[in-house]
Design a protein around this motif. Sequence first.
Motif, PDB file in Angstrom:
ATOM      1  N   GLY B 206      11.277  -5.706 -40.654  1.00  0.00           N
ATOM      2  CA  GLY B 206      11.071  -4.254 -40.703  1.00  0.00           C
ATOM      3  C   GLY B 206       9.793  -3.875 -41.427  1.00  0.00           C
ATOM      4  N   PRO B 207       9.576  -2.574 -41.577  1.00  0.00           N
ATOM      5  CA  PRO B 207       8.363  -2.085 -42.247  1.00  0.00           C
ATOM      6  C   PRO B 207       8.461  -2.248 -43.764  1.00  0.00           C
ATOM      7  N   THR B 208       7.316  -2.174 -44.436  1.00  0.00           N
ATOM      8  CA  THR B 208       7.341  -2.086 -45.892  1.00  0.00           C
ATOM      9  C   THR B 208       7.806  -0.678 -46.258  1.00  0.00           C
ATOM     10  N   LEU B 209       8.123  -0.494 -47.529  1.00  0.00           N
ATOM     11  CA  LEU B 209       8.593   0.818 -47.956  1.00  0.00           C
ATOM     12  C   LEU B 209       7.547   1.898 -47.679  1.00  0.00           C
ATOM     13  N   LEU B 210       6.299   1.637 -48.072  1.00  0.00           N
ATOM     14  CA  LEU B 210       5.266   2.649 -47.851  1.00  0.00           C
ATOM     15  C   LEU B 210       5.018   2.837 -46.355  1.00  0.00           C
ATOM     16  N   GLY B 211       5.056   1.740 -45.606  1.00  0.00           N
ATOM     17  CA  GLY B 211       4.887   1.831 -44.152  1.00  0.00           C
ATOM     18  C   GLY B 211       5.933   2.761 -43.537  1.00  0.00           C
ATOM     19  N   HIS B 212       7.154   2.642 -44.036  1.00  0.00           N
ATOM     20  CA  HIS B 212       8.227   3.499 -43.524  1.00  0.00           C
ATOM     21  C   HIS B 212       8.006   4.953 -43.942  1.00  0.00           C
ATOM     22  N   LEU B 213       7.609   5.158 -45.211  1.00  0.00           N
ATOM     23  CA  LEU B 213       7.358   6.525 -45.699  1.00  0.00           C
ATOM     24  C   LEU B 213       6.230   7.189 -44.901  1.00  0.00           C
ATOM     25  N   GLU B 214       5.301   6.365 -44.440  1.00  0.00           N
ATOM     26  CA  GLU B 214       4.157   6.903 -43.704  1.00  0.00           C
ATOM     27  C   GLU B 214       4.495   7.269 -42.269  1.00  0.00           C
ATOM     28  N   THR B 215       5.532   6.630 -41.706  1.00  0.00           N
ATOM     29  CA  THR B 215       5.741   6.784 -40.263  1.00  0.00           C
ATOM     30  C   THR B 215       7.060   7.456 -39.887  1.00  0.00           C
ATOM     31  N   VAL B 216       7.998   7.544 -40.823  1.00  0.00           N
ATOM     32  CA  VAL B 216       9.297   8.119 -40.441  1.00  0.00           C
ATOM     33  C   VAL B 216       9.080   9.524 -39.880  1.00  0.00           C
ATOM     34  N   HIS B 217       9.775   9.811 -38.760  1.00  0.00           N
ATOM     35  CA  HIS B 217       9.539  11.067 -38.042  1.00  0.00           C
ATOM     36  C   HIS B 217      10.165  12.238 -38.788  1.00  0.00           C
ATOM     37  N   ILE B 218       9.308  13.141 -39.298  1.00  0.00           N
ATOM     38  CA  ILE B 218       9.841  14.267 -40.082  1.00  0.00           C
ATOM     39  C   ILE B 218       9.557  15.613 -39.437  1.00  0.00           C
ATOM     40  N   ALA B 219       8.802  15.596 -38.317  1.00  0.00           N
ATOM     41  CA  ALA B 219       8.415  16.878 -37.711  1.00  0.00           C
ATOM     42  C   ALA B 219       9.636  17.670 -37.240  1.00  0.00           C
ATOM     43  N   SER B 220      10.757  16.979 -37.001  1.00  0.00           N
ATOM     44  CA  SER B 220      11.947  17.693 -36.508  1.00  0.00           C
ATOM     45  C   SER B 220      12.921  18.035 -37.631  1.00  0.00           C
ATOM     46  N   ASP B 221      12.489  17.903 -38.878  1.00  0.00           N
ATOM     47  CA  ASP B 221      13.412  18.162 -39.979  1.00  0.00           C
ATOM     48  C   ASP B 221      13.742  19.645 -40.152  1.00  0.00           C
ATOM     49  N   TRP B 222      12.863  20.516 -39.668  1.00  0.00           N
ATOM     50  CA  TRP B 222      13.151  21.946 -39.750  1.00  0.00           C
ATOM     51  C   TRP B 222      13.912  22.391 -38.523  1.00  0.00           C
ATOM     52  N   SER B 223      14.798  23.372 -38.730  1.00  0.00           N
ATOM     53  CA  SER B 223      15.575  23.875 -37.617  1.00  0.00           C
ATOM     54  C   SER B 223      14.743  24.892 -36.833  1.00  0.00           C
ATOM     55  N   LEU B 224      14.479  24.585 -35.564  1.00  0.00           N
ATOM     56  CA  LEU B 224      13.701  25.525 -34.751  1.00  0.00           C
ATOM     57  C   LEU B 224      14.558  26.163 -33.659  1.00  0.00           C
ATOM     58  N   SER B 225      15.890  26.044 -33.779  1.00  0.00           N
ATOM     59  CA  SER B 225      16.724  26.524 -32.669  1.00  0.00           C
ATOM     60  C   SER B 225      17.138  27.989 -32.803  1.00  0.00           C
ATOM     61  N   GLY B 226      17.536  28.448 -33.966  1.00  0.00           N
ATOM     62  CA  GLY B 226      17.987  29.835 -34.063  1.00  0.00           C
ATOM     63  C   GLY B 226      17.077  30.625 -34.985  1.00  0.00           C
ATOM     64  N   LEU B 227      16.564  31.766 -34.498  1.00  0.00           N
ATOM     65  CA  LEU B 227      15.656  32.572 -35.318  1.00  0.00           C
ATOM     66  C   LEU B 227      16.391  33.170 -36.518  1.00  0.00           C
ATOM     67  N   ARG B 228      15.894  32.864 -37.706  1.00  0.00           N
ATOM     68  CA  ARG B 228      16.436  33.439 -38.951  1.00  0.00           C
ATOM     69  C   ARG B 228      15.259  33.907 -39.788  1.00  0.00           C
ATOM     70  N   PHE B 229      15.256  35.188 -40.115  1.00  0.00           N
ATOM     71  CA  PHE B 229      14.164  35.724 -40.930  1.00  0.00           C
ATOM     72  C   PHE B 229      14.734  36.614 -42.025  1.00  0.00           C
ATOM     73  N   PRO B 230      15.038  36.041 -43.189  1.00  0.00           N
ATOM     74  CA  PRO B 230      15.527  36.870 -44.295  1.00  0.00           C
ATOM     75  C   PRO B 230      14.375  37.720 -44.848  1.00  0.00           C
ATOM     76  N   VAL B 231      14.607  39.012 -44.957  1.00  0.00           N
ATOM     77  CA  VAL B 231      13.554  39.907 -45.441  1.00  0.00           C
ATOM     78  C   VAL B 231      13.450  39.787 -46.961  1.00  0.00           C
TER      79      VAL B 231
END
Lengths: 131, 439
Positions: B206-231
Amino acid sequence: MSSYHLDHLQYLETEAIHIMREVAAEFERPAILFSGGKDSICILRLAEKAFRPSDIPMPFLNVETGHEFPELIEFRDRRAKQLGAKLIVRTVDEAFAKGLATPTPGQISRNQPSVPKSGTSTTPASTPART
Amino acid sequence: MPHTQHPIELLRFNTCGSVDDGKSTLIGRLLYDSKSIMEDQMEALERSADITGGGAINLANLTDGLRAEREQGITIDVAYRYFATPRRKFIVADTPGHVQYTRNMVTGASTANLSIVLVDARLGVIEQTRRHTYLAALLGIPHLVIAVNKMDLVDWSEDRFLEIRDEIESFLPKLDAFKDVKFIPISALNGDNVVDASKHTPWYCGPTLLGHLETVHIASDWSLSGLRFPVQWVNRPNNPTDKTLHDFRGLSGQLAGGIVKVGQKIMVLPSGMKSTVKELWTYDGSLKEAFCPQPVTVVLEHDLDVSRGDILVGLDHLPGMASELRGRVCWMNQRPLQRGKKYFLKHTSQTVQAIVTSLDSRINIQTFDPEPEPAELAANDIGEVRIRTAKPIVFDAYSNNRLTGSFILIEQGTNATVAAGMLYPPTELVKPEYNDFAI
């Protein structure tokens, strides 16, 4: 590659803007510390991003050490004026005179005076004294 | 380094471990090997190596700033450390000590993409390992790394590594969490598989620890499915000298979920009034669309009565709305949680009165099983509660949205934050036809 993507600086900016708006909404008398230095110039731009097109809803505050270059003072005043903000200026000397702060023994820098903890009377007795 | 095609991403992570399992050494190693240490700090470190370390640098000293601060009587709950590689910037939440462990981890990990749970290869899976893994799962941290440390002290035994992996894998399904889990055999002290691949672990592909930290897919960590906008803040310049600004009325906030577009129909909750997005104002110019977690100032077609605490949502993927809530809380105060006591509940941008009506269970950290009807919840305990709020809350399950699914409880009088909470899914969603009147 989706376009729904923030780079690291944009991301940190979102957090800063969020915090500034929370402060404006939740606190009674907030102020932005503005010395005219590079860090506080950055803070002002973040404040503009958080509150425009309205005025920045809190005054700027600077505690002068007495060691500022005149150009810095001139820039500080000009920038506050440009942004339409109220600028509150106090001095370290004033704080010494009122006993709000004392010169730190052995410290030449007046940027780091000793400030007694606020609300000393309500502090629990168990709180260790700072030595 | 050639120019990367993608913008530099930010990854936040925290490290969990008990005393002496090499947490400070690991963070020190990451800072040192990624060359993120300031020159003066480096010189001090090398000087101390000559004096105390017999020539070897003590990496743990790099995070010793914390210890010094604590000796001065300054309480530091979480220290953030920064380092970078050409691919990513990293923010490490370093949580000292284990006395207030749950509280500190909740603070440090609430915004983390990833958790590193350190396991001492000699000791294997201990109660702390289960607790840390459980907390990471509870907090909805998407990515988990089990770093099996001190592999040099077990002769780089693959059997030992697999034994630990199997034991953790046996309870992972019970947690029903994590997008991905990575097991990495390391020696933080010697640097094996931290930044550079180890020559001692030919059996590990497997990857080294830093290698994994550099490549793990995080772009989908935010929820983009339901619009929520707290004023957060109503933006009204009221500028008498500028006509366009005089009538400007925007709603400033940060998208807590989904995507919002100009022309999109939205609903204001809890009132149920509907309108259309007229403009997405930002200091850097108006946008056609904005996405979570961007901050914007929304201008609506209609002049609705909207204030801080209201939330704008899209007409699909509707949230729940209730004043009877269920969820899990991490209790953080020395005074235990008691049924029937009044607290303030802060959820997104609103704060309301709340009562804990029922304390359903206390989670047993050993077994992860809920133990029904405990008398109270003490500091660092995790339990399931029911809460009644003075006003309805518009929310999502924490498992769907960490921003609209979380809350804190504030003690009245002292204003101390006494609990961090994660909401269970709503039993009923807001209906699209809810209170449908045109303006």
